[in-house]
Design a protein around this motif. Structure first.
Motif, PDB file in Angstrom:
ATOM      1  N   PRO A 399      -6.920   3.345 -10.651  1.00 20.32           N
ATOM      2  CA  PRO A 399      -6.160   4.322 -11.430  1.00 20.32           C
ATOM      3  C   PRO A 399      -6.977   5.606 -11.557  1.00 20.32           C
ATOM      4  CG  PRO A 399      -6.270   2.181 -12.558  1.00 20.32           C
ATOM      5  CD  PRO A 399      -7.230   2.129 -11.410  1.00 20.32           C
ATOM      6  N   ASP A 421      -1.079  10.400  -5.784  1.00 21.69           N
ATOM      7  CA  ASP A 421      -1.846   9.246  -6.258  1.00 21.69           C
ATOM      8  C   ASP A 421      -1.155   8.027  -5.653  1.00 21.69           C
ATOM      9  OD1 ASP A 421      -3.026   7.163  -7.607  1.00 21.69           O
ATOM     10  OD2 ASP A 421      -2.278   7.740  -9.587  1.00 21.69           O
ATOM     11  N   THR A 422      -1.832   7.388  -4.693  1.00 23.16           N
ATOM     12  CA  THR A 422      -1.174   6.360  -3.879  1.00 23.16           C
ATOM     13  C   THR A 422      -1.661   4.971  -4.261  1.00 23.16           C
ATOM     14  OG1 THR A 422      -2.914   6.477  -2.201  1.00 23.16           O
ATOM     15  CG2 THR A 422      -1.057   7.977  -1.933  1.00 23.16           C
ATOM     16  N   GLN A 425      -2.651  -1.872  -1.426  1.00 24.59           N
ATOM     17  CA  GLN A 425      -3.700  -2.886  -1.350  1.00 24.59           C
ATOM     18  C   GLN A 425      -3.984  -3.260   0.099  1.00 24.59           C
ATOM     19  OE1 GLN A 425      -1.367  -5.997  -3.505  1.00 24.59           O
ATOM     20  NE2 GLN A 425      -3.015  -5.860  -4.996  1.00 24.59           N
ATOM     21  N   THR A 426      -5.099  -3.939   0.295  1.00 27.32           N
ATOM     22  CA  THR A 426      -5.399  -4.502   1.613  1.00 27.32           C
ATOM     23  C   THR A 426      -4.183  -5.301   2.101  1.00 27.32           C
ATOM     24  OG1 THR A 426      -7.710  -4.710   0.954  1.00 27.32           O
ATOM     25  CG2 THR A 426      -7.011  -6.011   2.863  1.00 27.32           C
ATOM     26  N   ASP A 510      -1.999  -6.675 -10.446  1.00 29.93           N
ATOM     27  CA  ASP A 510      -2.216  -5.480 -11.262  1.00 29.93           C
ATOM     28  C   ASP A 510      -1.253  -5.443 -12.450  1.00 29.93           C
ATOM     29  OD1 ASP A 510      -3.973  -4.740  -9.290  1.00 29.93           O
ATOM     30  OD2 ASP A 510      -3.147  -2.749  -9.000  1.00 29.93           O
ATOM     31  N   ARG A 525      -6.533  -4.363 -12.801  1.00 27.30           N
ATOM     32  CA  ARG A 525      -6.348  -5.771 -12.451  1.00 27.30           C
ATOM     33  C   ARG A 525      -6.109  -6.618 -13.695  1.00 27.30           C
ATOM     34  NH1 ARG A 525      -5.456  -6.589  -7.229  1.00 27.30           N
ATOM     35  NH2 ARG A 525      -5.900  -8.751  -7.723  1.00 27.30           N
ATOM     36  N   ARG A 536     -12.807  -3.890  -4.372  1.00 27.65           N
ATOM     37  CA  ARG A 536     -12.488  -5.136  -5.057  1.00 27.65           C
ATOM     38  C   ARG A 536     -13.614  -6.138  -4.912  1.00 27.65           C
ATOM     39  NH1 ARG A 536      -6.653  -6.312  -2.764  1.00 27.65           N
ATOM     40  NH2 ARG A 536      -7.103  -8.445  -3.371  1.00 27.65           N
TER      41      ARG A 536
HETATM   42  C1  WTA Z   1      -6.301  -0.792  -7.045  1.00 26.18           C
HETATM   43  C2  WTA Z   1      -7.136  -0.223  -1.570  1.00 26.18           C
HETATM   44  C3  WTA Z   1      -4.315   2.337  -9.410  1.00 26.18           C
HETATM   45  C4  WTA Z   1      -5.333  -1.866  -7.510  1.00 26.18           C
HETATM   46  C5  WTA Z   1      -6.021   0.597  -0.911  1.00 26.18           C
HETATM   47  C6  WTA Z   1      -5.075  -2.660  -6.250  1.00 26.18           C
HETATM   48  C7  WTA Z   1      -5.063   1.334  -7.497  1.00 26.18           C
HETATM   49  C8  WTA Z   1      -6.428  -2.632  -5.586  1.00 26.18           C
HETATM   50  C9  WTA Z   1      -4.596   2.422  -6.730  1.00 26.18           C
HETATM   51  C10 WTA Z   1      -6.360  -2.779  -4.093  1.00 26.18           C
HETATM   52  C11 WTA Z   1      -3.987   3.515  -7.417  1.00 26.18           C
HETATM   53  C12 WTA Z   1      -5.462   0.934  -5.406  1.00 26.18           C
HETATM   54  N1  WTA Z   1      -3.849   3.415  -8.756  1.00 26.18           N
HETATM   55  N2  WTA Z   1      -4.919   1.311  -8.835  1.00 26.18           N
HETATM   56  N3  WTA Z   1      -3.549   4.606  -6.786  1.00 26.18           N
HETATM   57  N4  WTA Z   1      -4.863   2.135  -5.437  1.00 26.18           N
HETATM   58  N5  WTA Z   1      -5.608   0.446  -6.650  1.00 26.18           N
HETATM   59  O1  WTA Z   1      -7.269  -3.981  -1.466  1.00 26.18           O
HETATM   60  O2  WTA Z   1      -5.963  -2.657  -8.488  1.00 26.18           O
HETATM   61  O3  WTA Z   1      -9.235  -2.398  -1.669  1.00 26.18           O
HETATM   62  O4  WTA Z   1      -4.639  -3.984  -6.499  1.00 26.18           O
HETATM   63  O5  WTA Z   1      -6.896  -1.575  -1.342  1.00 26.18           O
HETATM   64  O6  WTA Z   1      -6.973  -1.340  -5.916  1.00 26.18           O
HETATM   65  O7  WTA Z   1      -7.637  -2.600  -3.516  1.00 26.18           O
HETATM   66  P1  WTA Z   1      -7.812  -2.689  -1.944  1.00 26.18           P
END
Ligand code: WTA
Length: 658
Positions: A399, A421-422, A425-426, A510, A525, A536
Motif C-alpha cells: 500500500p 497505484d497497481t 501478486q506473483t 490481503d 496482508r 513477501r
Molecule cells: C502487496 C508484487 C497494496 C499485497 C506485484 C499483495 C500491494 C502482495 C500492492 C503481492 C498495492 C502489491 N497496494 N498492496 N498496489 N501491490 N501489494 O507477489 O499484499 O511480490 O498480496 O507481487 O504485495 O506481492 P508479490
C-alpha cells in the motif's frame, strides 16, 4: 502491514482523512490508450473482451478455438492456440521494421552502458537459445536463472522461452540455500548465472553461492556463467569443468538464428517461487498465451504506453514485477525500456533522477518503499534534475501511504503526472486493481478499481460481500488470462491456499476496504506473510531459519510497521538452556537468517525471551506478539494459556534493533 480487517481503524482513520481527488486532465484523457467504455464492454462478457484482445495483440502460429475452459479452480485460456513468446516479443517487431528501435537502454552501476535494439536482442536470444540446446536443454526442461540486473538476464529468459524450457528466476539476493531449494523443487537441469554484479560501488560475487547451492542439487548438469565483473573480482571465479561453462565460450560462436518453437497456449512459461504461510516456498506456475496477453494489455493501458515512450520499471527482474513489466509486457508492446543494475543511492541519491534526465524517461514504475527512501533524503536530489519528460508514474508492491503518494505526485510528477497505484501478486501475473490514466479520478492511497474484465469483491469472514464503506477480505471472483495455473507439483496446496477459504473465490491474502464511492483501499496482508520493502516473506520461513541455528530453542516472528520498509521483521527468540542471550548472539542469528534465506529476511528487531504467548492448544498467538512489537495495548488475552507470559515479555529490557 498486517491487519485484522474487522479491526483496521488506524489505517482507515488515516485514509479517511485524505479527501483530495485528482481527476485526469482533458489533454491526457484525449490521448489515452484506455477508455471508460472498456469497463462496460468487459463486464458484459469478459471472455469475449479478452478473446478479442488476444486476437489483436498476439501473433498466433495456430489460432485458439476456445477462449476459456474453467474447471474451478483450474483454468485454461486460449485452448488450441499455438504461439511463441520470444517471437511475439522480438521477431515480429523486427519483421515490422522496428529492428533498430531500442529495446533496452542498460545502465551499469559504475556508469558503463549497453544499448540493445530489438534486432540485437533477437540475435543474442537466438544464439543463447542455440547454446541452451548445445547444453542439452530441450522443450519442457527447467532452467534456473540466478543473475544480477544485466542484459544477459532477460536474454536468458527469452532464450528459454524460445525453446519452451520453463525458467525459474531466483532473485540474486537470495542465499545459496534458498537457491538450492528452488532448483530442487523445479528439478532444474541448468543454472544460468554470472560471476557477479556491482552493488553500491563494490563488485559482489555471485558464482560462489551457486557452487555452494550445487552441493545438494542432483538434477543440475551445467552452469552457464556470464562475465560481468571479470578482473574486477579479486581472486577471479572458480569454474568446475565440464559442469561450468563461460557464456562467451559457448554463446558467442552459435548461429544467430534459431527457429522459435511453436508452443501450446498452456505451455509452462515459468515458475516463480513466492512465500506463503508455510516454510516451503510455492512454485507459482505461469503459462504462455494468457500470461502474455495479461502482461501486454495491462502494460499498454495502465501505463498508457505509446511508441515513443521511454519506460522504466525500477524493480528487479527476480520478482514478478520484473517478469511482467520489465521483460514480457514491455517487449511484447515493442517498448523502449531502461534497465539499471544498481541501487538508487549509488553513487548518491540523485542517481535515478540523473537516469531519467539522461534517457528522457517518460514512465516510471517503482515501489512505495523506494519512494519513501527518496522522501527521507529530501526533494533536493530530484529538484536538481530535469524530470519534465515524465508523464505517468506507477507504484507497486505494498500500500502506498497518502503522504508518499503526494510526495511522488509533487516532487517527481511536477504536480500533474497521473499516478497509477497497481495492486497485483506473483499469482495474478498481471495488474488487477489500478486506475486507468486518462479515465480514473484518483485518491492518494487508493488503488481505485479493478482493471476491465477483472472481478473483485470485498467479503466478510463468511464470504458475504461487505457494503460500501466496510472492510474485509479481498477476493477475485472471475478467472483472468495471466492467473497462476497452480503450484508446481502440488495441486492440493493450490486449492487449499487460494480457493478453500471462500468457496468459488480466489482469496488473495490481503485485507481491503471499499469506500462510499466504491474505491478500493488495500490494507495489507491478513495472513502470516510480511511485506518488507514490497517483498513477501513468510513469518514461518524466518522462524525456521532461526530455529535451524543450534543455539535457538524456539522463535516467533511478526511484522512490525516501519516508516521506510512498510513492515520490518521482529523476531522473538528463546535461546536453548545455557546459551547466553547476548548482542553477539543476536548478530550471529541475523547472519544465520541471511545465510539461509537472504539478507532481505534478516530480522531488524530481535528480542530474547524465555517464553512465548500460546493458546491452550499450543498455537503461538502472533496477534499479541504484534501488539508487543508495536508497543500497543494488548488485545484480548482470554485464550492465552499463561496470562503472565506477555507481561513478562513486554517488561523485558527491550529489543535490540540492528
Ligand atoms: C502487496 C508484487 C497494496 C499485497 C506485484 C499483495 C500491494 C502482495 C500492492 C503481492 C498495492 C502489491 N497496494 N498492496 N498496489 N501491490 N501489494 O507477489 O499484499 O511480490 O498480496 O507481487 O504485495 O506481492 P508479490
Amino acid at each position: 502491514m498486517s491487519v485484522d480487517p474487522a479491526n483496521a481503524s488506524p489505517e482507515i482513520e488515516n485514509l479517511l482523512a485524505e479527501t483530495r481527488t485528482f481527476a485526469p486532465s482533458a489533454a491526457f484523457a484525449a490521448q489515452a490508450n484506455a477508455t471508460a467504455e472498456m469497463y462496460a464492454q468487459a463486464d458484459a462478457d469478459y471472455e469475449a473482451f479478452w478473446a478479442q484482445l488476444a486476437r489483436e495483440r498476439i501473433d498466433w502460429i495456430e489460432p485458439f478455438h476456445t477462449t476459456l475452459e474453467w474447471d474451478l479452480p483450474f483454468a485454461k485460456w486460449f485452448v488450441g492456440g499455438k504461439l511463441n513468446i520470444s517471437e511475439n516479443c522480438l521477431d515480429r517487431h523486427v519483421r515490422n521494421g522496428l529492428g533498430d528501435k531500442v529495446a533496452y537502454h542498460w545502465i551499469g552501476e559504475p556508469g558503463d552502458t549497453r544499448t540493445l535494439t530489438f534486432s540485437n536482442l533477437l540475435r543474442e536470444v537466438s544464439k543463447t537459445a542455440n547454446a541452451l540446446k548445445a547444453l542439452g536443454i530441450g522443450t519442457g526442461d527447467r532452467v534456473a536463472i540466478y543473475m544480477p540486473m544485466i542484459p544477459e538476464l532477460p536474454i536468458a529468459m527469452l532464450a528459454c522461452a524460445r525453446i519452451g524450457a520453463p525458467h525459474t528466476v531466483v532473485f540474486g539476493g537470495f542465499s545459496a540455500e534458498a537457491l538450492s531449494d528452488r532448483i530442487n523443487d523445479a528439478e532444474a537441469k541448468l543454472v544460468i548465472t554470472a560471476d557477479g554484479g556491482w552493488r553500491r560501488g563494490k563488485p559482489a560475487a555471485l558464482k560462489p553461492a551457486v557452487d555452494e547451492a550445487l552441493k545438494s542439487t542432483p538434477t543440475v548438469e551445467h552452469v552457464l556463467v556470464a562475465r560481468r565483473l571479470g578482473d574486477d573480482l579479486e581472486g577471479g571465479t572458480a569454474m568446475t569443468a565440464p559442469r561450468d561453462v563461460w557464456w562467451s565460450d559457448i554463446v558467442d560462436g552459435q548461429a544467430a538464428d534459431c527457429a522459435p518453437v511453436p508452443l501450446d497456449a498452456e505451455h509452462m512459461l515459468y515458475l516463480l517461487y513466492t512465500s506463503g504461510t508455510t516454510a516451503k516456498p510455492k512454485g507459482i506456475m505461469h503459462t504462455t498465451g494468457g500470461y502474455l496477453l495479461g502482461a501486454a494489455v495491462t502494460h499498454q493501458m495502465v501505463f498508457d504506453v505509446k511508441p515513443d515512450d521511454v519506460y522504466w520499471c525500477a524493480a528487479d527482474v527476480g520478482w514478478v514485477t520484473g517478469h511482467s513489466y520489465i521483460v514480457y509486457g514491455p517487449l511484447a508492446n515493442a517498448t523502449t525500456g531502461v534497465m539499471y543494475e544498481g541501487t538508487p543511492d549509488a553513487p548518491d541519491w540523485g542517481r535515478w533522477w540523473q537516469i531519467i534526465e539522461d534517457y528522457k524517461v517518460s514512465i516510471l514504475y517503482c515501489a512505495p518503499t523506494a519512494i519513501r527512501a527518496h522522501m527521507k533524503q529530501g526533494p533536493q536530489y530530484a529538484a536538481a534534475h530535469d524530470l519534465s519528460s515524465l508523464r505517468v508514474l506507477g507504484s507497486v508492491g505494498e500500500p502506498i501511504n497518502p503522504e508518499a503518494w503526494l510526495w511522488y505526485h509533487e516532487h517527481i510528477g511536477a504536480g500533474k503526472t497521473p499516478i497509477v497505484d497497481t495492486w497485483w501478486q506473483t499469482e495474478t501475473g498481471q495488474i488487477m486493481i489500478t486506475p486507468l490514466p486518462g479515465v480514473t479520478t484518483t485518491k492518494p492511497g487508493s488503488a481505485t478499481f479493478p482493471f476491465p474484465g477483472i472481478g473483485v469483491d470485498v467479503v466478510d469472514g463468511d464470504g458475504q460481500s461487505v457494503p460500501l464503506g466496510g472492510g474485509g477480505y479481498l477476493v477475485l471472483t472471475r478467472p483472468w488470462p495471466a492467473m497462476l495455473r497452480g503450484i508446481y507439483g502440488d495441486p492440493e496446496r493450490y486449492k487449499q491456499t487460494y480457493w478453500s477459504r471462500f468457496p468459488g473465490m480466489y482469496f488473495a491474502g490481503d485485507g481491503a476496504k471499499r469506500d462510499e464511492d466504491g474505491y478500493l483501499w488495500l490494507l495489507g496482508r491478513v495472513d502470516d506473510v510480511m511485506n518488507v520493502s514490497g517483498h513477501r516473506i513468510s513469518t514461518i520461513e524466518v522462524e525456521s531459519a532461526l530455529v535451524d541455528d543450534k543455539q535457538v530453542a524456539e522463535a516467533a516472528v511478526v511484522g512490525k510497521n516501519d516508516p521506510l520498509t512498510g513492515q520490518a521483521i521482529f523476531a522473538f527468540v528463546i535461546p536453548k538452556i545455557g546459551v547466553d542471550p547476548s548482542e553477539a548472539l543476536a548478530a550471529e542469528l541475523r547472519e544465520h537468517v541471511a545465510k539461509v534465506i537472504g539478507p532481505i529476511a534478516k530480522p531488524k528487531f530481535l528480542m530474547f525471551t524465555t517464553d512465548l504467548p500460546k493458546t491452550r492448544s499450543g498455537k503461538i498467538m502472533r496477534r499479541l506478539l504484534r501488539d508487543i512489537a508495536e508497543g500497543r495495548p494488548l488485545g484480548d488475552t482470554t485464550t492465552l494459556a499463561d496470562g503472565g507470559v506477555v507481561e513478562t515479555i513486554r517488561s523485558n529490557s527491550g529489543s535490540a534493533e540492528e
